[in-house]
Design an enzyme around this catalytic site. Structure first.
Site, PDB file in Angstrom:
ATOM      1  CG  HIS A   1      -0.218   0.289   2.506  1.00 16.14           C
ATOM      2  ND1 HIS A   1       0.486  -0.681   3.164  1.00 16.14           N
ATOM      3  CD2 HIS A   1      -0.077   1.410   3.235  1.00 16.14           C
ATOM      4  CE1 HIS A   1       1.017  -0.165   4.253  1.00 16.14           C
ATOM      5  NE2 HIS A   1       0.702   1.114   4.319  1.00 16.14           N
TER       6      HIS A   1
HETATM    7  C1  UD1 Z   1      -2.334   5.299   5.793  1.00 14.19           C
HETATM    8  C2  UD1 Z   1      -1.056   5.815   6.474  1.00 14.19           C
HETATM    9  C3  UD1 Z   1       0.028   4.753   6.394  1.00 14.19           C
HETATM   10  C4  UD1 Z   1      -0.456   3.424   6.915  1.00 14.19           C
HETATM   11  C5  UD1 Z   1      -1.713   3.040   6.146  1.00 14.19           C
HETATM   12  C6  UD1 Z   1      -2.286   1.721   6.544  1.00 14.19           C
HETATM   13  C7  UD1 Z   1      -0.594   8.226   6.353  1.00 14.19           C
HETATM   14  C8  UD1 Z   1       0.229   9.248   5.682  1.00 14.19           C
HETATM   15  N1  UD1 Z   1      -0.537   6.996   5.808  1.00 14.19           N
HETATM   16  O1  UD1 Z   1      -2.050   5.150   4.405  1.00 14.19           O
HETATM   17  O2  UD1 Z   1       1.136   5.167   7.174  1.00 14.19           O
HETATM   18  O3  UD1 Z   1       0.545   2.460   6.730  1.00 14.19           O
HETATM   19  O4  UD1 Z   1      -2.698   4.067   6.361  1.00 14.19           O
HETATM   20  O5  UD1 Z   1      -3.361   1.387   5.721  1.00 14.19           O
HETATM   21  O6  UD1 Z   1      -1.267   8.521   7.317  1.00 14.19           O
HETATM   22  N2  UD1 Z   1      -9.382   4.553   1.499  1.00 14.19           N
HETATM   23  C9  UD1 Z   1     -10.586   3.907   1.421  1.00 14.19           C
HETATM   24  N3  UD1 Z   1     -11.147   3.467   2.571  1.00 14.19           N
HETATM   25  C10 UD1 Z   1     -10.577   3.657   3.789  1.00 14.19           C
HETATM   26  C11 UD1 Z   1      -9.351   4.337   3.863  1.00 14.19           C
HETATM   27  C12 UD1 Z   1      -8.772   4.767   2.705  1.00 14.19           C
HETATM   28  O7  UD1 Z   1     -11.128   3.701   0.356  1.00 14.19           O
HETATM   29  O8  UD1 Z   1     -11.151   3.214   4.810  1.00 14.19           O
HETATM   30  C13 UD1 Z   1      -8.746   5.004   0.245  1.00 14.19           C
HETATM   31  C14 UD1 Z   1      -9.059   6.428  -0.101  1.00 14.19           C
HETATM   32  O9  UD1 Z   1      -9.146   6.525  -1.474  1.00 14.19           O
HETATM   33  C15 UD1 Z   1      -7.836   7.177   0.367  1.00 14.19           C
HETATM   34  C16 UD1 Z   1      -6.736   6.163   0.152  1.00 14.19           C
HETATM   35  O10 UD1 Z   1      -7.346   4.905   0.403  1.00 14.19           O
HETATM   36  O11 UD1 Z   1      -7.638   8.377  -0.307  1.00 14.19           O
HETATM   37  C17 UD1 Z   1      -5.557   6.341   1.061  1.00 14.19           C
HETATM   38  O12 UD1 Z   1      -5.976   6.402   2.426  1.00 14.19           O
HETATM   39  P1  UD1 Z   1      -5.101   7.228   3.488  1.00 14.19           P
HETATM   40  O13 UD1 Z   1      -5.642   7.051   4.845  1.00 14.19           O
HETATM   41  O14 UD1 Z   1      -4.924   8.636   3.023  1.00 14.19           O
HETATM   42  O15 UD1 Z   1      -3.682   6.567   3.357  1.00 14.19           O
HETATM   43  P2  UD1 Z   1      -3.209   5.044   3.345  1.00 14.19           P
HETATM   44  O16 UD1 Z   1      -2.600   4.759   2.049  1.00 14.19           O
HETATM   45  O17 UD1 Z   1      -4.278   4.110   3.837  1.00 14.19           O
END
Ligand code: UD1
Length: 367
Positions: A209
């Site tokens: 991820h």
């Molecule tokens: C975040 C953390 C990362 C951690 C990871 C675990 C930061 C900078 N990054 O990254 O350190 O290792 O979580 O998963 O805080 N999304 C969904 N559903 C959800 C959550 C996210 O669809 O429940 C999608 C959205 O499109 C979102 C993207 O995933 O924009 C990224 O989510 P985000 O929380 O920004 O970062 P992660 O890549 O999950």
């Protein structure tokens, strides 16, 4: 009656939930603490959040900030604005932040500026790679939090080198191992690998991820090629993170991956089912932080598709190997032909971190 201390536990994203769960349960049992779960809403899908609360026997979050997804500044800013209001209303005695996600740094900034005592659990980890958003979050959080709770000696050394006062640092061990031990019986009984028709110790678990691996089309394409090569020889189970699924779709790679023999593409799994797959696999390929630690503790070979790790103890004293995509096939061959060595887990990775934490919190709260 002794005063009950209100302690906020900040939970935001999937890897945070197994860090707050043991501490929540330990504080809840003390009689002197009122643990309050504050969910920022950074992760909100049922299988990225609610399923973990259920597995870890956590109550519904007491406070939900509902910030959702966004750019780094949007997400960080929204958590700060929403959490500051809660802090002004509730003025907790202590705020505990965990890990290194955007919500970790945001909650710390909001609390410290209101002079509310703040502790960082999993402090001191450094990848020395400032292109990683998490490294920035770690640096900022550790430079302003009041208490820095580290999992391993390298954490203490990093903080001391950065000029942090020794009195602020406490080595408490690895809280993830508390969750794993707390849930071990359920994990062992889950039977996920049998349900999926896999053979024990004969399949690989893959998770990806990190933006550096999944946000760029050519990097992700070469990763998919390497995973298809792996799947041709060993069954692969690949629970796909929402960020990764979106990239696979955007770059037109998902269909090829899903159609490949030996490749089992899944939605993200809950904690118990996922850990059941890890407990019984032959090896793990990942870019996660926590999984590097869990596999070291369990003695399962782990290949980390990154150039660096903020958890070097998993390489020096554990089963982890850093690997570039182009070297993946060779590294897998090396692991499959090498004899498996069992090492004792790093010191204080013993399932008792939450108890050390409650003792420490009680001593400084009542002191
Ligand atoms: C975040 C953390 C990362 C951690 C990871 C675990 C930061 C900078 N990054 O990254 O350190 O290792 O979580 O998963 O805080 N999304 C969904 N559903 C959800 C959550 C996210 O669809 O429940 C999608 C959205 O499109 C979102 C993207 O995933 O924009 C990224 O989510 P985000 O929380 O920004 O970062 P992660 O890549 O999950």
């Amino acid at each position: 009656m002794e005063k009950k201390y209100t302690i906020h536990l900040i939970a935001a994203a999937r890897p945070n939930f197994m860090k707050i769960a043991p501490l929540y349960h330990a504080l809840h049992n003390t009689g002197w603490a009122e643990p309050v779960i504050v969910h920022t809403g950074q992760h909100y899908d049922i299988n990225m959040s609610d399923a973990f609360f259920r597995d870890l026997v956590l109550p519904e979050p007491h406070i939900h900030l509902g910030v959702g997804s966004g750019t780094h500044a949007e997400q960080t800013g929204r958590v700060m604005i929403a959490y500051e209001k809660v802090l002004l209303r509730d003025s907790p005695d202590l705020v505990v932040v965990v890990g290194d996600v955007n919500s970790t740094v945001a909650a710390t900034l909001a609390a410290v500026k209101l002079s509310i005592r703040t502790a960082h659990l999993e402090a001191g980890l450094r990848s020395f790679d400032r292109t990683m958003p998490e490294e920035i979050n770690r640096l900022v959080t550790d430079s302003i939090a009041d208490w820095l709770w580290t999992p391993s000696p390298d954490g203490d050394e990093n903080l001391l080198r950065e000029g942090v006062a020794r009195e602020k640092i406490r080595r408490v061990g690895n809280i993830m191992i508390d969750s794993l031990e707390m849930m071990r019986a359920k994990i062992e009984a889950a039977g996920t690998w049998q349900e999926m028709g896999l053979s024990r110790h004969d399949y690989a678990v893959v998770t990806l991820h990190r933006p550096s691996n999944v946000d760029d089309a050519s990097v992700l394409r070469s990763l998919v090629d390497a995973l298809l090569e792996l799947a041709a020889n060993h069954p692969v189970v690949f629970p796909i993170h929402p960020r990764t699924r979106a990239s696979l779709q955007r770059f037109d790679l998902l269909d090829r991956l899903q159609a490949a023999d030996g490749m089992n593409c899944l939605d993200p799994l809950n904690y118990i089912r996922f850990m059941n797959l890890v407990f019984n696999c032959r090896l793990v390929v990942t870019d996660s932080g926590g999984i590097q630690e869990e596999t070291t503790y369990l003695g399962i070979p782990c290949i980390t598709l990154r150039d660096n790790t903020e958890r070097p103890i998993t390489v020096s004293q554990g089963t982890n190997r850093l690997c570039r995509v182009r070297d993946l096939s060779q590294t897998i061959d090396d692991i499959l032909t090498a004899e498996r060595k069992r090492q004792p887990p790093p010191e204080l990775w013993d399932g008792k971190t939450a108890l050390r934490l409650t003792d420490h919190i009680h001593s400084f709260m009542s002191g």
